[in-house]
Design a protein around this motif. Structure first.
Motif, short mmCIF file in Angstrom:
data_model
loop_
_atom_site.label_atom_id
_atom_site.label_comp_id
_atom_site.label_asym_id
_atom_site.label_seq_id
_atom_site.Cartn_x
_atom_site.Cartn_y
_atom_site.Cartn_z
N VAL A 25 0.90 -1.63 -0.15
CA VAL A 25 -0.05 -0.04 -0.17
C VAL A 25 0.91 1.14 0.24
CG1 VAL A 25 -1.91 0.99 1.24
CG2 VAL A 25 -1.55 -1.28 1.49
N PRO A 26 0.87 2.17 -1.22
CA PRO A 26 1.33 3.68 -0.86
C PRO A 26 1.77 4.45 0.56
CG PRO A 26 0.42 3.44 -3.15
CD PRO A 26 -0.33 2.00 -1.65
N LYS A 49 -7.06 4.19 3.32
CA LYS A 49 -7.45 5.45 3.63
C LYS A 49 -8.03 5.69 5.11
CE LYS A 49 -8.00 6.93 -1.56
NZ LYS A 49 -8.75 7.43 -2.08
N GLY A 50 -7.21 6.46 5.84
CA GLY A 50 -7.85 6.64 7.43
C GLY A 50 -7.19 4.30 7.67
N ASP A 51 -8.31 4.21 8.21
CA ASP A 51 -8.58 2.93 8.94
C ASP A 51 -9.47 2.23 7.96
OD1 ASP A 51 -11.52 3.91 8.58
OD2 ASP A 51 -11.24 3.30 11.32
N GLN A 52 -9.64 2.63 6.99
CA GLN A 52 -10.51 2.17 5.86
C GLN A 52 -9.43 1.16 4.42
OE1 GLN A 52 -13.47 1.48 5.72
NE2 GLN A 52 -13.24 -0.46 3.70
N LEU A 53 -9.93 -0.30 4.35
CA LEU A 53 -8.77 -0.63 3.66
C LEU A 53 -9.37 -0.76 1.72
CD1 LEU A 53 -6.27 -2.04 2.98
CD2 LEU A 53 -6.94 -4.30 4.31
N ARG A 101 -12.88 -7.48 -4.99
CA ARG A 101 -12.50 -6.67 -4.31
C ARG A 101 -12.90 -7.47 -2.98
NH1 ARG A 101 -13.33 -1.00 -5.07
NH2 ARG A 101 -14.59 -0.23 -3.34
N ILE A 102 -12.00 -6.61 -2.00
CA ILE A 102 -11.18 -6.95 -1.13
C ILE A 102 -11.56 -5.64 0.18
CG2 ILE A 102 -10.25 -8.07 1.10
CD1 ILE A 102 -8.71 -9.48 -1.35
N GLU A 103 -12.42 -5.39 0.66
CA GLU A 103 -12.33 -4.23 1.80
C GLU A 103 -12.91 -4.85 3.37
OE1 GLU A 103 -15.29 -1.67 0.01
OE2 GLU A 103 -16.48 -3.39 -0.07
N GLY A 104 -12.15 -3.31 4.21
CA GLY A 104 -12.73 -4.14 5.77
C GLY A 104 -12.05 -2.83 6.27
N LYS A 105 -12.15 -2.88 7.96
CA LYS A 105 -11.82 -1.28 8.70
C LYS A 105 -10.68 -2.12 9.34
CE LYS A 105 -13.85 1.54 11.82
NZ LYS A 105 -15.25 2.33 12.24
N VAL A 106 -9.19 -1.45 9.27
CA VAL A 106 -8.16 -1.69 9.68
C VAL A 106 -8.47 -0.94 11.17
CG1 VAL A 106 -5.76 -1.50 10.12
CG2 VAL A 106 -7.07 -2.31 7.92
#
Length: 160
Positions: free
Chosen positions: A61-62, A97-101, A121-126
């Protein structure tokens, strides 16, 4: 001799000062993440309603102004009981972005030929070392669950 020392000292000071801005600059970098999780959706039509999909993904992740890598990572999907789930995913984009992956890619190989080429698509809150609300979307099928997150390394990107 005294003038020569002053000249060398002044030259050395100028050389040292010219490196200060470069040393203070924060180079672009990427963060390596490893995600392990499990997702499912009992509401889908058979056979997908029985799939308990195990996800393993490695992405870069950049951070800051770092450019994204050409191929940010890869993932595997599997289910020990349902062999047709077995797939490899090439990651095309990964952002935090913030805690959103958010991770986007496509299936490149699968034990089910119809899955090849499907978007993923893989999404989640870190939250610390976990990924809450982990969601994996394969084509139009959405699977939800939970996962673990490991920060692998921070890699400096060489400029120029």
């Amino acid at each position: 001799m005294n003038n020569r020392r002053k000249f060398l000292a002044a030259g050395g000071a100028l050389a040292a000062l010219s490196t200060v801005p470069a040393a203070q600059a924060d180079p672009p970098r990427r963060m390596g993440l490893y995600i392990h999780g499990m997702v499912w959706n009992r509401q889908l039509a058979a056979p997908m309603n029985d799939w308990l999909i195990r996800l393993d993904a490695k992405v870069e992740v950049p951070i800051g102004n770092a450019p994204p890598p050409a191929i940010p990572g890869f993932a595997t999907l599997g289910d020990d009981l349902h062999d047709p789930v077995g797939s490899h995913v090439e990651i095309h984009e990964a952002t935090l972005k913030g805690d959103q992956l958010t991770i986007n890619g496509a299936i490149t190989e699968s034990k089910t030929p119809g899955l090849v080429g499907q978007s993923v698509r893989i999404e989640g809150k870190v939250l610390g070392t976990s990924v809450q609300g982990l969601t994996v979307t394969i084509g139009t099928s959405v699977f939800s669950g939970a996962g673990l997150l490991v920060v692998i390394a921070i890699i400096a990107v060489l400029i120029g």
